[in-house]
Structures are given as structure tokens and as C-alpha cells.
Design a protein around this motif. Structure first.
Motif, PDB file in Angstrom:
ATOM      1  N   ALA A   1      53.631  16.716  40.367  1.00 27.99           N
ATOM      2  CA  ALA A   1      52.480  16.104  41.040  1.00 27.99           C
ATOM      3  C   ALA A   1      52.451  16.446  42.523  1.00 27.99           C
ATOM      4  CB  ALA A   1      52.505  14.591  40.846  1.00 27.99           C
ATOM      5  N   ARG A   2      53.625  16.707  43.112  1.00 26.66           N
ATOM      6  CA  ARG A   2      53.695  17.046  44.534  1.00 26.66           C
ATOM      7  C   ARG A   2      53.678  18.556  44.777  1.00 26.66           C
ATOM      8  NH1 ARG A   2      55.767  12.566  47.470  1.00 26.66           N
ATOM      9  NH2 ARG A   2      56.442  10.868  46.128  1.00 26.66           N
ATOM     10  N   ARG A   3      53.407  19.330  43.772  1.00 27.91           N
ATOM     11  CA  ARG A   3      53.521  20.786  43.881  1.00 27.91           C
ATOM     12  C   ARG A   3      52.571  21.362  44.905  1.00 27.91           C
ATOM     13  NH1 ARG A   3      51.283  24.666  40.762  1.00 27.91           N
ATOM     14  NH2 ARG A   3      50.478  23.112  39.335  1.00 27.91           N
ATOM     15  N   ASN A   4      51.406  20.778  45.048  1.00 25.26           N
ATOM     16  CA  ASN A   4      50.457  21.150  46.106  1.00 25.26           C
ATOM     17  C   ASN A   4      50.112  22.634  46.084  1.00 25.26           C
ATOM     18  OD1 ASN A   4      48.759  20.743  48.255  1.00 25.26           O
ATOM     19  ND2 ASN A   4      50.353  20.894  49.802  1.00 25.26           N
ATOM     20  N   SER A   5      49.566  23.081  44.964  1.00 25.28           N
ATOM     21  CA  SER A   5      49.132  24.467  44.823  1.00 25.28           C
ATOM     22  C   SER A   5      47.752  24.472  44.201  1.00 25.28           C
ATOM     23  CB  SER A   5      50.114  25.251  43.950  1.00 25.28           C
ATOM     24  OG  SER A   5      49.637  26.562  43.710  1.00 25.28           O
ATOM     25  N   ILE A   6      46.963  25.502  44.529  1.00 26.80           N
ATOM     26  CA  ILE A   6      45.612  25.569  43.984  1.00 26.80           C
ATOM     27  C   ILE A   6      45.602  26.087  42.561  1.00 26.80           C
ATOM     28  CG2 ILE A   6      45.014  27.918  44.714  1.00 26.80           C
ATOM     29  CD1 ILE A   6      42.278  26.733  45.616  1.00 26.80           C
ATOM     30  N   VAL A   7      46.672  26.745  42.140  1.00 31.79           N
ATOM     31  CA  VAL A   7      46.723  27.295  40.792  1.00 31.79           C
ATOM     32  C   VAL A   7      47.510  26.364  39.890  1.00 31.79           C
ATOM     33  CG1 VAL A   7      46.540  29.656  41.639  1.00 31.79           C
ATOM     34  CG2 VAL A   7      48.783  28.663  41.262  1.00 31.79           C
ATOM     35  N   PRO A   8      47.217  26.339  38.594  1.00 29.28           N
ATOM     36  CA  PRO A   8      48.018  25.531  37.674  1.00 29.28           C
ATOM     37  C   PRO A   8      49.389  26.166  37.461  1.00 29.28           C
ATOM     38  CG  PRO A   8      46.365  26.781  36.463  1.00 29.28           C
ATOM     39  CD  PRO A   8      46.090  27.017  37.917  1.00 29.28           C
ATOM     40  N   ALA A   9      50.275  25.402  36.854  1.00 23.97           N
ATOM     41  CA  ALA A   9      51.608  25.924  36.557  1.00 23.97           C
ATOM     42  C   ALA A   9      51.502  27.065  35.553  1.00 23.97           C
ATOM     43  CB  ALA A   9      52.500  24.808  36.013  1.00 23.97           C
ATOM     44  N   ASP A  10      52.557  27.876  35.509  1.00 26.89           N
ATOM     45  CA  ASP A  10      52.626  29.043  34.625  1.00 26.89           C
ATOM     46  C   ASP A  10      51.532  30.050  34.953  1.00 26.89           C
ATOM     47  OD1 ASP A  10      54.792  27.903  33.236  1.00 26.89           O
ATOM     48  OD2 ASP A  10      53.422  26.747  31.994  1.00 26.89           O
ATOM     49  N   THR A  11      51.351  30.290  36.243  1.00 31.46           N
ATOM     50  CA  THR A  11      50.343  31.240  36.707  1.00 31.46           C
ATOM     51  C   THR A  11      51.005  32.292  37.587  1.00 31.46           C
ATOM     52  OG1 THR A  11      48.557  29.611  36.651  1.00 31.46           O
ATOM     53  CG2 THR A  11      48.227  31.524  38.063  1.00 31.46           C
ATOM     54  N   LEU A  12      50.621  33.540  37.399  1.00 31.45           N
ATOM     55  CA  LEU A  12      51.078  34.640  38.247  1.00 31.45           C
ATOM     56  C   LEU A  12      49.943  35.028  39.187  1.00 31.45           C
ATOM     57  CD1 LEU A  12      53.148  36.884  38.955  1.00 31.45           C
ATOM     58  CD2 LEU A  12      52.045  38.291  37.201  1.00 31.45           C
ATOM     59  N   MET A  13      50.233  35.034  40.490  1.00 27.99           N
ATOM     60  CA  MET A  13      49.262  35.458  41.502  1.00 27.99           C
ATOM     61  C   MET A  13      49.738  36.767  42.130  1.00 27.99           C
ATOM     62  SD  MET A  13      48.454  31.900  43.509  1.00 27.99           S
ATOM     63  CE  MET A  13      50.210  31.615  43.786  1.00 27.99           C
ATOM     64  N   ILE A  14      48.844  37.734  42.216  1.00 29.26           N
ATOM     65  CA  ILE A  14      49.128  39.014  42.869  1.00 29.26           C
ATOM     66  C   ILE A  14      48.074  39.206  43.952  1.00 29.26           C
ATOM     67  CG2 ILE A  14      49.340  41.506  42.575  1.00 29.26           C
ATOM     68  CD1 ILE A  14      50.064  40.914  39.633  1.00 29.26           C
ATOM     69  N   HIS A  15      48.521  39.371  45.190  1.00 31.66           N
ATOM     70  CA  HIS A  15      47.587  39.406  46.311  1.00 31.66           C
ATOM     71  C   HIS A  15      47.971  40.538  47.250  1.00 31.66           C
ATOM     72  CE1 HIS A  15      44.758  37.983  49.285  1.00 31.66           C
ATOM     73  NE2 HIS A  15      45.715  37.904  50.199  1.00 31.66           N
ATOM     74  N   ALA A  16      46.966  41.222  47.762  1.00 33.26           N
ATOM     75  CA  ALA A  16      47.183  42.295  48.739  1.00 33.26           C
ATOM     76  C   ALA A  16      46.132  42.189  49.829  1.00 33.26           C
ATOM     77  CB  ALA A  16      47.102  43.666  48.064  1.00 33.26           C
ATOM     78  N   TRP A  17      46.520  42.533  51.033  1.00 32.09           N
ATOM     79  CA  TRP A  17      45.579  42.542  52.138  1.00 32.09           C
ATOM     80  C   TRP A  17      45.873  43.773  53.002  1.00 32.09           C
ATOM     81  CZ3 TRP A  17      49.566  39.291  51.379  1.00 32.09           C
ATOM     82  CH2 TRP A  17      50.558  39.216  52.356  1.00 32.09           C
ATOM     83  N   LYS A  18      44.942  44.111  53.866  1.00 37.33           N
ATOM     84  CA  LYS A  18      45.040  45.320  54.695  1.00 37.33           C
ATOM     85  C   LYS A  18      45.221  46.561  53.844  1.00 37.33           C
ATOM     86  CE  LYS A  18      46.592  43.416  59.097  1.00 37.33           C
ATOM     87  NZ  LYS A  18      47.573  43.506  60.199  1.00 37.33           N
ATOM     88  N   THR A  19      44.494  46.654  52.749  1.00 37.52           N
ATOM     89  CA  THR A  19      44.497  47.852  51.924  1.00 37.52           C
ATOM     90  C   THR A  19      43.069  48.164  51.520  1.00 37.52           C
ATOM     91  OG1 THR A  19      45.505  48.904  49.999  1.00 37.52           O
ATOM     92  CG2 THR A  19      44.813  46.621  49.741  1.00 37.52           C
ATOM     93  N   ASP A  20      42.777  49.440  51.292  1.00 38.13           N
ATOM     94  CA  ASP A  20      41.422  49.850  50.930  1.00 38.13           C
ATOM     95  C   ASP A  20      41.250  49.796  49.418  1.00 38.13           C
ATOM     96  OD1 ASP A  20      42.910  51.993  50.075  1.00 38.13           O
ATOM     97  OD2 ASP A  20      42.245  53.346  51.673  1.00 38.13           O
ATOM     98  N   ASP A  21      40.053  50.213  48.979  1.00 37.26           N
ATOM     99  CA  ASP A  21      39.754  50.167  47.552  1.00 37.26           C
ATOM    100  C   ASP A  21      40.666  51.090  46.746  1.00 37.26           C
ATOM    101  OD1 ASP A  21      37.771  48.325  48.021  1.00 37.26           O
ATOM    102  OD2 ASP A  21      36.164  49.823  48.130  1.00 37.26           O
TER     103      ASP A  21
END
Length: 850
Positions: free
Chosen positions: A510-530
């Protein structure tokens, strides 16, 4: 010959004659000794001191000089640990060997260490690097050469056995990232204190760039005289740390035992509970011996033996069997602890030192085993001294005498005191709850004979198999109460820990404080082109074949530089306002597909609001007057613009989800770009750190992969371990008492068969005996474990320790009903099924004596 020596000889002869019973008692007593001894031995061998690490850190050198980032004074302990370092505006210039020589004279040998990412057969992995000329006699003992040779030139490395286990071979070329190098493997060498370490060994600057910034770099030094504390303080004044062999060898070794009252109380409670459970489990086994030896003891009494002599013989059983079990358990425990620690150190990269057996503690555990055996033999010894030789020699069945009236009163008083103490323990900690629960356990142990006798009065209303079993259990309530109390204590412990730990996991979720539900993999990149993002997509699809990916969105400025979205704090919150009180989670750009993924369902109202250009908040407190204020910032945390967005609140998939979803249309209308730079997947069976490294090698540092696993898997494993422990204790106590009951009931069972009873009735009677013992114990354990488990939730999940006497504060109570059903219903049914299946149904003809 003295009576005591004669009793010991009789006990030894009887133990050799009845090997099955002897083995049962020795397992009951020796198994706890073995387990505790193994844990103590493994912990002592794993816990290494500064003296144990001298070879791996200093080799044959007299001291190890450690550089720091600044040339400012430092403070350290005698073992070399730097405890305080004065910061400076900028780093000092690199140290040179000539400067070190003016401070401390001796032969210097350069070393440095760091971590790199090496490409192995299954992808990139973090690998430690230690650089020193290990051919030099000054490094003798730092690493043990297993095969091949040490590095002799730049670009050569020796690797640890852990890398050999990962598929590396001598002659292979390993590519590394950060620094981008290729090195050739020329040997295998093992760290003496970390045999499971993934490590590469090279010459200084043979793989790493030159380090002189405090990142574990410096010199080994061979001095003419030992390096003493004044030498160390002189080097500390100029910003150097020192590990001196002379100081470490002269320092006192620490004691691993408890040093304060709290630790002593914890140890005492653990000892009392272990001895109590062992006594309750072994008690029926000693009673088995008494039933088998009733005629022998009656013959001794008929020939002039007193009750004291009979008591001594039975207590000698406890001494002989307890002593043998304790010695055997301690010996096997030492071997198991050393072997288990070695395997764990190799497989799990634990610290590993020389074999260390804490003899004082092991001897104490062995003595406890003997004391447990003697305590378990006390009640059978008293029964032996009170039995009637005439009744025994006449072949009449033994029946326990009526219990004393004051005993139930004592048990009830202890239970009430324990329950009252639980209410007081809410304001304390876990130890207070355990102490209060211990009072309840002892009270129920004292009450158990009365409970067995009380339930025996219900036998007349039960079917025939249960009626026979319950009546027999009530007639021999001492035997039955001991096993039932063991089952009760095990069940109460499992229920208490199950409720407490499950509530703790639920509170963490309950205190996890994340926007995604549990058992979720997030992959994120920034400062990269298409094109870079396309390479990331190809890599992820290659690493996660068949996994469904949901495309996430990110925001950037007109030049493509990433921007960051935050919920603006309320207007009334000004400095020194605590922002943590208004933590509404992260802000993500989302379309309807992302919304459905995060909610794990289709929410038509939230989807319609998102399509209409409204934000969707999983944190209702962020929405004020149906509006939301979003602050857009650049990478330097400088505000770019502020957006006022209409918003609605929506329910997330899980209680631990917080945050805000903003539609891309709001951002494009503000002149910002919306790019696809995120993946979501309902999949966590992946090494996210390794996947992050693979992506960073591909496009740079501005990327990560993060698996949000939650607590479900840990919760399942914890409850499964508790269930397994309860299974062993419940079945052990039940089968010991059931075996004794079957032996006592054999004449009745044979009579039942002789008058036409089917074999299945005989099985049902024994199965009913097991069901009654384990069922009664489990039911009482459940009733006692519920308040203890609920009380345990306060010290585990209470958010605020500042509470009043009558207000213990808030807590999270999550009862694992399926787990409790398995313990309270499943285990007794399993015990009954096993007892019925293994019951002998062959009729044994016997002469009945009136």
C-alpha cells in the motif's frame, strides 16, 4: 554397582533393543541441535574479522594506503575504516609515489579497484576489477591462483571461478563497457574471502583508467618497522587512509553474543520456546518407551525396586538418549554448517573465512538438548514411579490418574495474563508481543490436559471410529496433551507470524507509491532520436520474445530535449511546507491504451475524460476544484511553463498506485512535443539491471529498465516456509502420539477385528486419533494465534511511534485466510490421511486377561 550406573546400563540396553523408538527420540531431540549448531557455525564462518581479511587486503604488505578525493584531514578507526572526511570545493591533485615516500618510507606497489560491465555469454554483467601486479611477492595471499597465470601485460586478465561458471574460458576475449576495452583471459584466481565474487584481475591501468579519486585506489607498502597509530594519524592529516597490519592484528576481536539486555531477553525467549517445543514433541516418544517397558519396570518393582529406582531408570533414558542425540546433532551440525557455508559462499557470493566453530555456543546448544530430553522424561518417570505392578503384571491397560483441580486455574490465569500483556505490548515492539505470546503458550500447555478431558466427554455423540479414538485419548490424556500442546504451539507460531508478516507485506504494497501496478516492467529512454528508439525496440523484442509491449509517451521541448512533469504544490503550501505531505506521485503522458494497462481494466469514464483533454489522477488529493496544476521543468529543474488542466479522479488497479495521467493533446496545444520513449509490459521474469546495461550500451546512459515486482512473490515464499515448518512440527507430534495410541489400542483394535470389524474401521480409528490430536491442537493454536498475530501488526506496520497509552495508533491487519485454512484444516487432514494409510490392519491374536 550404584543404582544410577545400573539405570544407565538398563537404558543403554533398552535403546539398542528398540532401535525404532530410539531413532525417533534422537531425531526429535537431535534435529533442533543440528539445525541451531549448523546456523551458528555457518554464521561464525561467514562473519569474518579484520584479521581474517588481512591476506586478501594486504597480502604480505605492512600497510595499505588509501587515497581520498580531497587533500583534507580524515578520521578513521584502527581497522582502517574512514569515519569522517572533510569536504572541499574541488578535488585535490593526484598523489605521487614520491610524495607518499616523504610521509612513510618503504617499498610501494600500486593497486586500484572498480566495477565494469563485461559482456558474457548471456549478456552484460557487473564485474569487479582489481588491479595490482599479483606476481609481486608483496601481494602473496591476496588471490589464490587456480589455473594458468596472473596478468603480465596490459590487456590481460585472470578471472575468478564465478566467471568460469558463467562460461568464460582461458584464452577467451572479454569485451567491457565503461571503459570500452577488450581483454584476454590468461588464468583463474580465487578471492580467499569471497569465492563467489565475479572478478577480473589485471595490472594497474591494464583495464581501468588511472584512479586517484578515492575510488578504492592507493598503494601497498612494505616498511622497515610496523606502521603504528602515530604514523596513521600523520597520514590522516593530509587526507590518506591507512590499513595497518600491526594495528589490525593487535585489535581485540569482537564477541558475536548479545551485549545488551534486549539481546539477552531475545536469546532467553528463543531458548525457552525451543526447549518447550522439543519437550512437547519428545514427551510422547518417551511415553512410548514407558508403555513398552511397563512389564519390565513392574518386574523390577516386584523384586524390591522402589518408585525412586523406577524414576531413575526412565530419567536415565533421557540422559542416555539426550546425550547421544545432542553429541550426534552437534557433530553433524558443525559439518553441515561448514559445508553449507562453503556452498553458499560460492553460489551466493557470501563472505567466507577460515572454519570457525563457536565452541561455547555449540556446547550450550548441546546442553540444552540434554536438558530438553531430561525434561521430556520427567512426566513418564513420575508415571513409572506411580504405576501399580499388580495391574501391569495382570495385563490391564494403563489409565492416567485424574488431574489436579488447580492446574486448569493456573493455565487460565496465565492465558488471561498473556492476553492482557498483548494489549500492553501494542505500544512496545516485537519482543514485547513475543513475551506476551509466550505466557499464552504456557497457559495453554497447562490447560491442555483439561481440554483433552473436556472434549472426551463429547465422545458419546460421535461415530464409532471417532468415539473410540477420543475416549482412548481422554483416558491417556498426558500422552495426548503433550502432542496436542506441541501441535498447538507450532500452529500458534505459524498463525501469529503469518498474520503479522502478511500484514507487513500488504502495508508495504500500500505504501509502494508507484504509478504502475505490481509485476510491471518499465523501459524508458530519453535524449535519443527515433533511430535510437527503434534499436531499443528491436533489442527489447529480442530479449523478451512473445511479451506484449504497451507504448508509453514522453514530453520534450521543440529541440527534442526531455522535459519533466510534476504536480504543483497547493497554493497554501509555502516554505517551510513539507513537500512529502503533498506527494502525489509521478506525472505520465498516457493515451487510452496506457490507461487501460495501468488500471488493468477498461474504465469508460476515465477513458472519456482522457479523450476530452482532462487529466486522470490516481491521487485524488491532487485535484482541486476539478482542476490540476502541472509544472513543466527541464533537466536543470528550471520551470519551463505551468499548465492548468481539468482533471478527474479514478481508481487505480492497486492501493499502492499513485500519480497523474495527462493526455498528449494538452501538451501539444502548449507547443510541446510528445514522443514514444517508454514501454510497459506485464512481465517481470527478467534481470532488469542486465537489460538496463544492454540498452545503455546500445544508446548511452539515458535509459533504464525497471521491474516493479511488488511483494506478492516474497509473501508467497514466506508463507510457504511457515507452512513447511508447521508441517514438520505438526506431523512429528501427531505421528509420535498416534503411534503410541495405536500401540496402546492394539488389544481393542484386535477385539474390534475379531468381532467382525472391517480393516477400514481399524484404519479409521487410527486416522481419527491423528485427526483428533492435530485438529484439537490446530484449533486451539488458531484461537490463540489470532490475537497474537493481530497484536504483532502494530509494531510491524504502525506508521507513528508517538502514540498514547489508550491509543496504540493505526495499523494494517491482513489475515491470510487461505494460509490459515491450510494450517488449521489442511495439516490435520493430511496427518489423518497419512496415519490411516500406514496403519497395520493384520489381526494379532492375543490373550485377554480379565
Amino acid at each position: 554397582m550404584s543404582a544410577f550406573r545400573a539405570a544407565l546400563r538398563i537404558s543403554r540396553r533398552d535403546a539398542l533393543r528398540f532401535k525404532g523408538r530410539t531413532a525417533l527420540i534422537m531425531v526429535m531431540i537431535g534435529l533442533p541441535v543440528l539445525v541451531i549448531t549448523a546456523v551458528l557455525t555457518g554464521a561464525a564462518t561467514t562473519s569474518i574479522t579484520g584479521r581474517d581479511k588481512l591476506d586478501s587486503t594486504l597480502g604480505a604488505a605492512d600497510a595499505r594506503i588509501v587515497t581520498t578525493p580531497f587533500r583534507t584531514p580524515v578520521e578513521q578507526r584502527a581497522d582502517g575504516l574512514i569515519t569522517n572526511m572533510r569536504q572541499s570545493q574541488r578535488a585535490g591533485r593526484p598523489w605521487t609515489p614520491a610524495e607518499i615516500g616523504t610521509l612513510l618510507q618503504g617499498r610501494l606497489l600500486r593497486y586500484q579497484a572498480s566495477v565494469v560491465h563485461a559482456r558474457l555469454a548471456d549478456g552484460y554483467s557487473r564485474v569487479d576489477v582489481f588491479e595490482a601486479d599479483l606476481r609481486d611477492p608483496l601481494t602473496r595471499g591476496m588471490r589464490r591462483l587456480v589455473e594458468g597465470r596472473f596478468a603480465a601485460a596490459p590487456g590481460e586478465v585472470a578471472v575468478s571461478p564465478a566467471l568460469i561458471d558463467r562460461g568464460v574460458r582461458i584464452g577467451d576475449t572479454i569485451k567491457t563497457w565503461r571503459p570500452d576495452r577488450s581483454v584476454r583471459v590468461v588464468g583463474v584466481a580465487e578471492h580467499p574471502n569471497r569465492p563467489g565474487l565475479r572478478e577480473m584481475l589485471a595490472l594497474p591501468e591494464g583495464l581501468l583508467p588511472h584512479q586517484n579519486d578515492g575510488n578504492d585506489s592507493g598503494w601497498l607498502i612494505d616498511t622497515a618497522a610496523p606502521v603504528q597509530w602515530p604514523d596513521v594519524r600523520r597520514l590522516n592529516e593530509v587526507g590518506l587512509g591507512v590499513e595497518s597490519r600491526a594495528l589490525i592484528e593487535s585489535s581485540a576481536t569482537g564477541d558475536s553474543g548479545p551485549r545488551d539486555l534486549h539481546g539477552l531477553v531475545e536469546l532467553g525467549v528463543a531458548v525457552v520456546l525451543i526447549v518447550t517445543e522439543t519437550v512437547l514433541l519428545a514427551g510422547p516418544a518417551f511415553a512410548v518407551g514407558l508403555r513398552r517397558r511397563r512389564r519390565e519396570l513392574a518386574m523390577i518393582a516386584a523384586q524390591g525396586g522402589s518408585g525412586r529406582h523406577l524414576k531413575t531408570i526412565v530419567l536415565a533414558d533421557g540422559l542416555v538418549l539426550g546425550g547421544a542425540a545432542a553429541l550426534l546433532g552437534a557433530a553433524l551440525g558443525i559439518g553441515a554448517g561448514l559445508a553449507g557455508e562453503w556452498l553458499a559462499a560460492r553460489r551466493l557470493d557470501w563472505t567466507h573465512g577460515p572454519a570457525d566453530v563457536p565452541w561455547a555456543q555449540v556446547l550450550g546448544v548441546a546442553v540444552l538438548g540434554v536438558v530438553s530430553a531430561l525434561t521430556a522424561a520427567i512426566v513418564p518417570a513420575i508415571q513409572a514411579s506411580r504405576q501399580s505392578p499388580v495391574h501391569v503384571l495382570a495385563g490391564r491397560a494403563a489409565v492416567d490418574p485424574p488431574g489436579r483441580a488447580g492446574r486448569p486455574v493456573l493455565g487460565a490465569v496465565l492465558v488471561l495474563l498473556g492476553l492482557a500483556a498483548l494489549g500492553f505490548a501494542l505500544h512496545r515492539g516485537m519482543l514485547s508481543v513475543v513475551l506476551a505470546s509466550t505466557l499464552v503458550v504456557f497457559g495453554l500447555v497447562a490447560l491442555m490436559p483439561w481440554l483433552v478431558q473436556a472434549t472426551g466427554r463429547l465422545a458419546g455423540r460421535l461415530p464409532l471410529p471417532l468415539r473410540l479414538s477420543v475416549r482412548d485419548a481422554s483416558r491417556h490424556r498426558v500422552r495426548t496433551a503433550s502432542a496436542t500442546a506441541a501441535v498447538m504451539a507450532a500452529t500458534m507460531g505459524a498463525v501469529t507470524l503469518g498474520i503479522g508478516l502478511n500484514s507487513d507485506y500488504v502495508d508495504q504494497e500500500a505504501r509502494r507509491n508507484s504509478i504502475v501496478p505490481a509485476d510491471t516492467l518499465m523501459i524508458h529512454a530519453w535524449k535519443t532520436d527515433d533511430q535510437g528508439w527503434a534499436r531499443v525496440r528491436a533489442l527489447v523484442q529480442q530479449k523478451l520474445p512473445g511479451v506484449s509491449l504497451v507504448n508509453g509517451l514522453d514530453v520534450a521541448d521543440a529541440r527534442g530535449e526531455p522535459l519533466y512533469l510534476n504536480v504543483a504544490l497547493p497554493g497554501g503550501c509555502t516554505s517551510p511546507c513539507d513537500p512529502s505531505e503533498h506527494d502525489y506521485g509521478s506525472v505520465e503522458v498516457a493515451d487510452e491504451e496506457v490507461l487501460a494497462f495501468l488500471q488493468k481494466r477498461r474504465d469508460p469514464q476515465a477513458a472519456a475524460a482522457l479523450a476530452a483533454g482532462k487529466a486522470v489522477a490516481f491521487s485524488p488529493g491532487a485535484v482541486r476544484d476539478a482542476m490540476l496544476t502541472i509544472q513543466v521543468e527541464n533537466g536543470d529543474d528550471k520551470p519551463v511553463t505551468t499548465l492548468r488542466v481539468p482533471a478527474v479522479a479514478a481508481a487505480p488497479a492497486e492501493a499502492g498506485q499513485t500519480g497523474v495521467l495527462i493526455p498528449p493533446s494538452v501538451l501539444t496545444q502548449a507547443g510541446l512535443k510528445v514522443l514514444q520513449r517508454t514501454f510497459y509490459a506485464a512481465y517481470t521474469d527478467v534481470d532488469d539491471q542486465r537489460l538496463s546495461t544492454e540498452i545503455r550500451v546500445l544508446i548511452g546512459d539515458q535509459a533504464y529498465a525497471l521491474a516493479e515486482r511488488g511483494t506478492a512473490e516474497s509473501r508467497f515464499v514466506t508463507l510457504l516456509i511457515l507452512l513447511a515448518a508447521a508441517l514438520v512440527l505438526v506431523l512429528g507430534g501427531t505421528f509420535a502420539a498416534t503411534g503410541l495410541a495405536a500401540a496402546d489400542m492394539r488389544p481393542d483394535l484386535d477385539t474390534l477385528s475379531a468381532v467382525g470389524g472391517a480393516a477400514r474401521v481399524r484404519r479409521l480409528v487410527v486416522a481419527a486419533q491423528a485427526a483428533y490430536i492435530s485438529g484439537l491442537g490446530a484449533l486451539v493454536g488458531l484461537v490463540a494465534g489470532l490475537p497474537s498475530g493481530i497484536a504483532l501488526t502494530w509494531p510491524l506496520t504502525r506508521p507513528d511511534d508517538n502514540v498514547g497509552l489508550l491509543n496504540p495508533g493505526a495499523t494494517t491487519i491482513a489475515v491470510p485466510w487461505l494460509f490459515l485454512a491450510g494450517v488449521v484444516v489442511g495439516l490435520p487432514l493430511l496427518a489423518a490421511l497419512a496415519a490411516g494409510l500406514f496403519t497395520r490392519t493384520r489381526l494379532v491374536l492375543a490373550r485377554r486377561v480379565a
